[in-house]
Write a protein that holds these residues in place. Sequence first.
Motif, PDB file in Angstrom:
ATOM      1  N   UNK A 143       0.989  -1.385  -0.011  1.00  0.00           N
ATOM      2  CA  UNK A 143       0.011   0.065   0.078  1.00  0.00           C
ATOM      3  C   UNK A 143       0.729   1.133  -0.042  1.00  0.00           C
ATOM      4  N   UNK A 144       0.300   2.336  -0.732  1.00  0.00           N
ATOM      5  CA  UNK A 144       1.091   3.444  -0.587  1.00  0.00           C
ATOM      6  C   UNK A 144       1.223   4.089   0.793  1.00  0.00           C
ATOM      7  N   UNK A 145       2.351   4.296   1.326  1.00  0.00           N
ATOM      8  CA  UNK A 145       2.424   4.992   2.587  1.00  0.00           C
ATOM      9  C   UNK A 145       2.335   6.595   2.382  1.00  0.00           C
ATOM     10  N   UNK A 146       2.859   7.217   1.379  1.00  0.00           N
ATOM     11  CA  UNK A 146       2.271   8.662   1.388  1.00  0.00           C
ATOM     12  C   UNK A 146       0.887   8.787   1.299  1.00  0.00           C
ATOM     13  N   UNK A 147       0.211   7.971   0.602  1.00  0.00           N
ATOM     14  CA  UNK A 147      -1.256   8.190   0.552  1.00  0.00           C
ATOM     15  C   UNK A 147      -2.007   8.093   1.872  1.00  0.00           C
ATOM     16  N   UNK A 148      -1.616   7.092   2.477  1.00  0.00           N
ATOM     17  CA  UNK A 148      -2.258   6.493   3.865  1.00  0.00           C
ATOM     18  C   UNK A 148      -1.672   7.537   4.901  1.00  0.00           C
ATOM     19  N   UNK A 149      -0.418   8.230   4.944  1.00  0.00           N
ATOM     20  CA  UNK A 149      -0.137   9.216   5.648  1.00  0.00           C
ATOM     21  C   UNK A 149      -0.805  10.614   5.488  1.00  0.00           C
ATOM     22  N   UNK A 150      -1.259  10.805   4.187  1.00  0.00           N
ATOM     23  CA  UNK A 150      -2.138  11.877   4.023  1.00  0.00           C
ATOM     24  C   UNK A 150      -3.462  11.625   4.478  1.00  0.00           C
ATOM     25  N   UNK A 151      -4.077  10.347   4.533  1.00  0.00           N
ATOM     26  CA  UNK A 151      -5.203   9.821   5.118  1.00  0.00           C
ATOM     27  C   UNK A 151      -5.329  10.156   6.550  1.00  0.00           C
ATOM     28  N   UNK A 152      -4.220   9.948   7.384  1.00  0.00           N
ATOM     29  CA  UNK A 152      -4.049  10.051   8.678  1.00  0.00           C
ATOM     30  C   UNK A 152      -4.021  11.669   9.050  1.00  0.00           C
ATOM     31  N   UNK A 153      -3.173  12.223   8.181  1.00  0.00           N
ATOM     32  CA  UNK A 153      -3.171  13.658   8.728  1.00  0.00           C
ATOM     33  C   UNK A 153      -4.760  14.227   8.515  1.00  0.00           C
ATOM     34  N   UNK A 154      -5.544  13.894   7.653  1.00  0.00           N
ATOM     35  CA  UNK A 154      -6.781  14.282   7.528  1.00  0.00           C
ATOM     36  C   UNK A 154      -7.616  13.937   8.700  1.00  0.00           C
ATOM     37  N   UNK A 155      -7.487  12.530   9.012  1.00  0.00           N
ATOM     38  CA  UNK A 155      -8.174  12.046  10.183  1.00  0.00           C
ATOM     39  C   UNK A 155      -7.812  12.829  11.268  1.00  0.00           C
ATOM     40  N   UNK A 156      -6.444  13.290  11.637  1.00  0.00           N
ATOM     41  CA  UNK A 156      -6.013  14.070  12.873  1.00  0.00           C
ATOM     42  C   UNK A 156      -6.940  15.407  12.638  1.00  0.00           C
ATOM     43  N   UNK A 157      -6.946  15.902  11.600  1.00  0.00           N
ATOM     44  CA  UNK A 157      -7.912  17.152  11.504  1.00  0.00           C
ATOM     45  C   UNK A 157      -9.280  17.029  11.815  1.00  0.00           C
ATOM     46  N   UNK A 158      -9.744  15.795  11.550  1.00  0.00           N
ATOM     47  CA  UNK A 158     -11.085  15.422  12.013  1.00  0.00           C
ATOM     48  C   UNK A 158     -11.283  15.350  13.384  1.00  0.00           C
ATOM     49  N   UNK A 159     -10.125  14.952  14.159  1.00  0.00           N
ATOM     50  CA  UNK A 159     -10.254  14.955  15.538  1.00  0.00           C
ATOM     51  C   UNK A 159     -10.284  16.286  16.201  1.00  0.00           C
ATOM     52  N   UNK A 160      -9.596  17.241  15.729  1.00  0.00           N
ATOM     53  CA  UNK A 160      -9.603  18.583  16.021  1.00  0.00           C
ATOM     54  C   UNK A 160     -11.051  19.257  15.937  1.00  0.00           C
TER      55      UNK A 160
END
Length: 518
Positions: free
Chosen positions: A431-448
Motif C-alpha cells: 500500500x502507498x505509505x504517502x497516501x495513507x499518511x495523507x489520510x492519517x493527517x486528514x483524520x487528525x484534522x477530523x479529531x480537532x
Amino acid sequence: MNAVLIALLVLPLLGAALTLAPVFGPDRAAADRRALRLNSVVTGAVFLLTVALAAGFDHDHPARMQATTDVSWIPALHVRFHLGVDGVSLPLIVLTALLTFLCALYSEKRLPDGEGVPSAQAFVGLFLLLEVGMLATFAVLDLLLFFVAFEIVLIPMYFLIARWGSGAKAPAANRFILYTLLGSAVMLLGFLLVGSKAGTFDMQALAAGHGNGLSHTTQVIAALAIMVGLAVKAPAWPLHSWLPDAHTAAPTVGSVLLAGVLLKMGTYGLVRVLLPIVPDGTATLAPYLGAFAAVGIVYGSLACLALARPGSKGDLKRLIAYSSVGHMGFVLLGIASLTPVGVNGALFANIAHGLITGLLFFLVGAIKDRYGTADLDTLSGATGAALYGRAPRIGALLAFAAVASLGLPGLAGFWGEVLAMFGAFHPADGLSRPAFVTYMVLAGLGTLLTAGYLLIVVRRVCTGDPEQPAPVAELADLRPYEAVSWTPLAALTLVAGLWPALLLGLSDPAVKHLLGGG
C-alpha cells in the motif's frame, strides 16, 4: 457452549412469536404492560446468556472459533447452518445483547408513541425480531446465512422508524430501506460469485483458503460488490445520506440500536469477509476505502460544526448522526490499512462508538422528551440551556459522553482512533505509505474538528444562566429508569478507556489469524 449460542438466537425468536399469540388479555393497558415486561425478561435472559458465553469462552485461544454448530442446511446450494464466536465477534455479541436489554428496560417506562399501532405487542415483536437478526449477523459462519441475518434486521427497523418515529418518519424509513436493500443486493452478488468459484459458502473454509482458487479479477469484482454493500450499512461517505434522516426520525431506542449495533454490522462484515476471503481484491481496493474514510471523517465533522453553529436550527439527533459518519470513518481507515494495529483499532472503535453514541442518543432523547424539541437553537435560547443548573445529572452525563466521543485519553473513544491512525501511518506492504499518511493527517484534522463541535454543543446545552426563562417551566433531572439504562454505558466507557487490553487481548490474536489466512 454451542447450546448457549443457539439459545441466544432461539429465545428472542420465541419471544417475538409469543407476541402474536392471544395471551396478553383483552385489557389494552394490562396487555401493553405484560408485553413490555416480556420484552425486558427475554432480552435480560439473552444478556445473561451472553455473559455465560463470555465466561465460558477460552480466552487463551481467542483466534479459535468456539461454541460452534455446523450442520447441513441446504445441501443443494452447499449452505450450512454454521455458528461460532471468536475474539472478533464475541465483544459485538455482548454489546448487542446489552444495548437491547437496556433499550427494553427504557421502553417499559418510555414507550414511543406509535401511529396506527394497536398495542405494544407489535413493538415488542419487532424489537425481539430485530435482536435475532443483529445477534445472528455476528454469530453465523456461512455467507448466505450471513446475508439472511443481515436482511432480517431491515424490516423491524423500518417499522420502528415508520410507526414509532417522529417528524418526517415515512420518507426517512423509505430511504433507509431503499439504500440498505440495494446495498444488500449488490453484496449478495459478491457472495454468489465467491461461492460459485470456490464451491462453498462456508466462511471458515474460505478464510482458511485465504483466496486460493480465486483469480485476482474474481477477487477484485467480489471485493468491490461486497465492499459497496457493507459500506452502505457502515455507512461510508458518500453512501451515508440515509443515516441522518433515519436517526432524526427514529424513536430513542431505535437510534440507540441503529448507531450502537446496525452500523457495526457493515464494518464487522468487512473484517470477517473481505480480509480473509478475498485478500488480494481487498488490497487492490484498500487505498480507495481509505480515501473515502478520510473524506468521511472530515465531512462528518464539518457537517456537525455547521449544525452546532448558532442560528443554524441544527437538530441534536441529526448532529449526533453526522458525528457517526466521522467516527465510523476511523473504523474504515483502520480496516483499510490492512495491518493488525489498524484492524484492532477499528474493532475497538466499533465497541467504543456503540457505548458512547448509544449513551448520547439516550441523553438527546431524554432532552427532547423534556423540552419537546431537539432543535439546538430552541434548547439553548439566549444564554444556553443551563443543564448544569436545571438538570445537573443529565448535564454531567452529556458532558461525559461528549468528551468521550471526542477521544479524551482515559475513555473508550481514544484508543480506537489512535490505533486506526497508527495503522494508517504504517500501512501493510504494497500500500502507498504517502497516501495513507495523507489520510492519517486528514483524520487528525477530523479529531480537532470533532473536539470543536462537541465542545460547542456542551457549552450551548450545559452552560448558561439557570435564572433566565426556559422553554419549559420545570425540567426533571435524571429519573431512576434512565439511571438504570444509562449507567452501564457510562461505566463501560470508562472501563474500556482505562483497560483497553480487555478488548484488544481478545481481538489481536483473532485479527492476526484472519489476516494471515485463518
